[in-house]
Scaffold this motif. Sequence first.
Motif, PDB file in Angstrom:
ATOM      1  N   ILE A 127      34.073  12.243  34.428  1.00  0.00           N
ATOM      2  CA  ILE A 127      34.420  11.176  35.849  1.00  0.00           C
ATOM      3  C   ILE A 127      33.202   9.914  36.198  1.00  0.00           C
ATOM      4  CG2 ILE A 127      31.889  12.894  37.033  1.00  0.00           C
ATOM      5  CD1 ILE A 127      35.481  12.333  38.050  1.00  0.00           C
ATOM      6  N   PHE A 128      32.459   9.583  34.663  1.00  0.00           N
ATOM      7  CA  PHE A 128      32.060   8.217  35.143  1.00  0.00           C
ATOM      8  C   PHE A 128      32.700   7.185  35.559  1.00  0.00           C
ATOM      9  CE2 PHE A 128      29.851   4.559  33.767  1.00  0.00           C
ATOM     10  CZ  PHE A 128      28.512   4.570  34.918  1.00  0.00           C
ATOM     11  N   PRO A 129      34.192   7.585  34.754  1.00  0.00           N
ATOM     12  CA  PRO A 129      34.363   5.919  35.643  1.00  0.00           C
ATOM     13  C   PRO A 129      35.279   5.364  36.107  1.00  0.00           C
ATOM     14  CG  PRO A 129      35.391   6.969  32.813  1.00  0.00           C
ATOM     15  CD  PRO A 129      34.356   7.907  33.465  1.00  0.00           C
ATOM     16  N   VAL A 130      35.115   7.392  36.819  1.00  0.00           N
ATOM     17  CA  VAL A 130      36.016   6.718  38.157  1.00  0.00           C
ATOM     18  C   VAL A 130      34.697   6.228  39.378  1.00  0.00           C
ATOM     19  CG1 VAL A 130      37.616   8.091  39.648  1.00  0.00           C
ATOM     20  CG2 VAL A 130      37.835   9.078  37.565  1.00  0.00           C
ATOM     21  N   VAL A 131      34.063   6.674  38.624  1.00  0.00           N
ATOM     22  CA  VAL A 131      32.773   6.664  39.620  1.00  0.00           C
ATOM     23  C   VAL A 131      32.133   5.306  39.700  1.00  0.00           C
ATOM     24  CG1 VAL A 131      30.588   7.299  40.517  1.00  0.00           C
ATOM     25  CG2 VAL A 131      31.519   9.341  39.759  1.00  0.00           C
ATOM     26  N   ALA A 132      32.034   5.224  38.745  1.00  0.00           N
ATOM     27  CA  ALA A 132      31.584   3.273  38.537  1.00  0.00           C
ATOM     28  C   ALA A 132      32.797   2.417  39.173  1.00  0.00           C
ATOM     29  CB  ALA A 132      31.687   2.482  36.871  1.00  0.00           C
ATOM     30  N   ASN A 133      33.805   2.914  38.740  1.00  0.00           N
ATOM     31  CA  ASN A 133      35.574   2.263  39.430  1.00  0.00           C
ATOM     32  C   ASN A 133      34.917   2.101  40.221  1.00  0.00           C
ATOM     33  OD1 ASN A 133      38.440   2.115  40.056  1.00  0.00           O
ATOM     34  ND2 ASN A 133      38.031   0.893  37.751  1.00  0.00           N
ATOM     35  N   THR A 134      35.174   3.231  41.255  1.00  0.00           N
ATOM     36  CA  THR A 134      35.110   3.386  43.163  1.00  0.00           C
ATOM     37  C   THR A 134      33.893   2.445  43.598  1.00  0.00           C
ATOM     38  OG1 THR A 134      36.227   5.070  42.637  1.00  0.00           O
ATOM     39  CG2 THR A 134      35.592   5.433  44.760  1.00  0.00           C
ATOM     40  N   MET A 135      32.723   3.492  42.623  1.00  0.00           N
ATOM     41  CA  MET A 135      31.616   2.067  43.242  1.00  0.00           C
ATOM     42  C   MET A 135      31.158   0.731  43.309  1.00  0.00           C
ATOM     43  SD  MET A 135      28.753   3.623  40.273  1.00  0.00           S
ATOM     44  CE  MET A 135      27.501   3.347  41.217  1.00  0.00           C
ATOM     45  N   VAL A 136      31.667   0.445  42.395  1.00  0.00           N
ATOM     46  CA  VAL A 136      31.745  -0.990  42.380  1.00  0.00           C
ATOM     47  C   VAL A 136      32.873  -1.876  42.800  1.00  0.00           C
ATOM     48  CG1 VAL A 136      32.333  -2.384  40.435  1.00  0.00           C
ATOM     49  CG2 VAL A 136      30.938  -1.345  39.691  1.00  0.00           C
ATOM     50  N   ASN A 137      34.039  -1.091  43.189  1.00  0.00           N
ATOM     51  CA  ASN A 137      34.949  -1.490  44.195  1.00  0.00           C
ATOM     52  C   ASN A 137      35.406  -0.911  46.023  1.00  0.00           C
ATOM     53  OD1 ASN A 137      35.828  -2.735  41.487  1.00  0.00           O
ATOM     54  ND2 ASN A 137      37.961  -0.923  40.968  1.00  0.00           N
ATOM     55  N   ARG A 138      34.634  -0.199  46.695  1.00  0.00           N
ATOM     56  CA  ARG A 138      34.398  -0.068  47.599  1.00  0.00           C
ATOM     57  C   ARG A 138      34.171  -0.996  47.907  1.00  0.00           C
ATOM     58  NH1 ARG A 138      32.103   5.301  50.517  1.00  0.00           N
ATOM     59  NH2 ARG A 138      31.706   4.396  52.435  1.00  0.00           N
ATOM     60  N   THR A 139      34.528  -0.765  49.514  1.00  0.00           N
ATOM     61  CA  THR A 139      34.282  -2.170  50.442  1.00  0.00           C
ATOM     62  C   THR A 139      34.081  -1.568  52.252  1.00  0.00           C
ATOM     63  OG1 THR A 139      36.365  -3.058  49.666  1.00  0.00           O
ATOM     64  CG2 THR A 139      35.309  -4.274  51.986  1.00  0.00           C
ATOM     65  N   PRO A 140      33.390  -1.475  52.430  1.00  0.00           N
ATOM     66  CA  PRO A 140      32.239  -2.414  52.348  1.00  0.00           C
ATOM     67  C   PRO A 140      30.862  -1.592  50.847  1.00  0.00           C
ATOM     68  CG  PRO A 140      31.595  -1.076  54.480  1.00  0.00           C
ATOM     69  CD  PRO A 140      32.915  -0.592  53.560  1.00  0.00           C
ATOM     70  N   SER A 141      30.410  -2.345  50.588  1.00  0.00           N
ATOM     71  CA  SER A 141      30.016  -1.875  49.228  1.00  0.00           C
ATOM     72  C   SER A 141      29.039  -1.002  49.208  1.00  0.00           C
ATOM     73  CB  SER A 141      29.252  -3.127  48.529  1.00  0.00           C
ATOM     74  OG  SER A 141      28.911  -2.616  46.990  1.00  0.00           O
ATOM     75  N   LEU A 142      28.760   0.082  48.616  1.00  0.00           N
ATOM     76  CA  LEU A 142      27.656   0.685  48.984  1.00  0.00           C
ATOM     77  C   LEU A 142      26.424   0.291  47.839  1.00  0.00           C
ATOM     78  CD1 LEU A 142      29.024   4.426  48.700  1.00  0.00           C
ATOM     79  CD2 LEU A 142      28.647   3.896  50.264  1.00  0.00           C
ATOM     80  N   LEU A 143      26.657  -0.438  47.096  1.00  0.00           N
ATOM     81  CA  LEU A 143      25.592  -0.783  46.027  1.00  0.00           C
ATOM     82  C   LEU A 143      25.514  -2.026  46.869  1.00  0.00           C
ATOM     83  CD1 LEU A 143      27.717  -0.698  43.177  1.00  0.00           C
ATOM     84  CD2 LEU A 143      25.458   0.658  43.711  1.00  0.00           C
ATOM     85  N   THR A 144      23.753  -2.139  47.017  1.00  0.00           N
ATOM     86  CA  THR A 144      22.851  -3.873  47.118  1.00  0.00           C
ATOM     87  C   THR A 144      23.496  -5.019  46.414  1.00  0.00           C
ATOM     88  OG1 THR A 144      21.338  -3.450  45.464  1.00  0.00           O
ATOM     89  CG2 THR A 144      20.923  -2.260  48.107  1.00  0.00           C
ATOM     90  N   PRO A 145      24.127  -6.140  47.319  1.00  0.00           N
ATOM     91  CA  PRO A 145      24.209  -7.340  45.694  1.00  0.00           C
ATOM     92  C   PRO A 145      23.924  -7.324  44.129  1.00  0.00           C
ATOM     93  CG  PRO A 145      23.673  -7.958  47.966  1.00  0.00           C
ATOM     94  CD  PRO A 145      23.455  -6.530  48.068  1.00  0.00           C
ATOM     95  N   ARG A 146      22.646  -7.041  44.268  1.00  0.00           N
ATOM     96  CA  ARG A 146      21.818  -7.445  43.096  1.00  0.00           C
ATOM     97  C   ARG A 146      22.405  -6.627  42.125  1.00  0.00           C
ATOM     98  NH1 ARG A 146      16.582  -7.020  42.849  1.00  0.00           N
ATOM     99  NH2 ARG A 146      16.312  -7.807  40.491  1.00  0.00           N
TER     100      ARG A 146
END
Length: 262
Positions: A127-146
């Motif tokens: 499932i990791f490719p789907v997780v990576a894809n979703t976490m990076v492309n999701r708006t607003p981002s759940l990841l900090t900018p860095r």
Amino acid sequence: MITLYDIRSTRSPTDPRSGYSPFSWRVRFTLRIKGLPYKHHWIEYPDIEGVAKSVGADPTAENPDGSSRYTVPFIHDSTTNKVVSNSFDIVDYLDSTYPDTIKMIPEETRLLQSVFADSVVTLQRYIFPVVANTMVNRTPSLLTPRSLEAMRSRGSVLELTDEQKKEAWAKLKDGMGDFAKLMNNEGPFVMGKKVCMADAALFGTFAALRWLWDETTNEWKDMMSWHGGRWSRLMEAFEGLPEVEKYSEAEGNLKIYGVAMV
Ligand SMILES: N[C@@H](CCC(=O)N[C@@H](CS)C(=O)NCC(=O)O)C(=O)O
């Protein structure tokens, strides 16, 4: 007091879904099962190596170029002044250092627990490719900018077709289904009513997915209905335990990212 180092996101540290490392969730599960209080120290993805080195945490693997790879989780225990990295070794350390708490790796099952925990990682890889894809492309981002920048620049985020995403979910579901069948009990744990490291590994996977596909999503509702609702019983078993986590060190960070918070 134990300090758990983990990767932060823009979810509030006080949000029960906060935290996307399945390996850190293994340790969080264990600490709560054991009733051991701890402080959560949130760091950013690109800072893992620097912070790990600064507290003396060992690397857990090698990068393809042969250099050391540092990962979360790692812990510092101020009572013993020990620093431990690698989720299995952390759980093992907690078992031996706090013998009056529930043992997660009964000695005679050490190999079985380790092999099972690794086989759960195989499911996570589907499932990791789907997780990576979703976490990076999701708006607003759940990841900090860095963290977002660092993940993008690693080049491991592939574009996926809907078909590929569906296949990944199906593989995860089938793999979990194979476990469910073999367990042949109602749960909530692998061994029925008795908890162990294998549960921490399974729980870690679901808790990390809940960070992204929270309770409001169809993905989550679907997962919780899989295999007779077995995984929802595991989540409930955890949620029913008293909180042992303190968020004091995250408050400062919370202000920095206050604007980006979702
Ligand atoms: N074997 C390690 C694996 C931990 C791991 O892979 N952690 C990831 C986060 S989920 C990490 O820190 N990755 C850092 C990196 O890839 O540079 C454990 O069980 O703790």
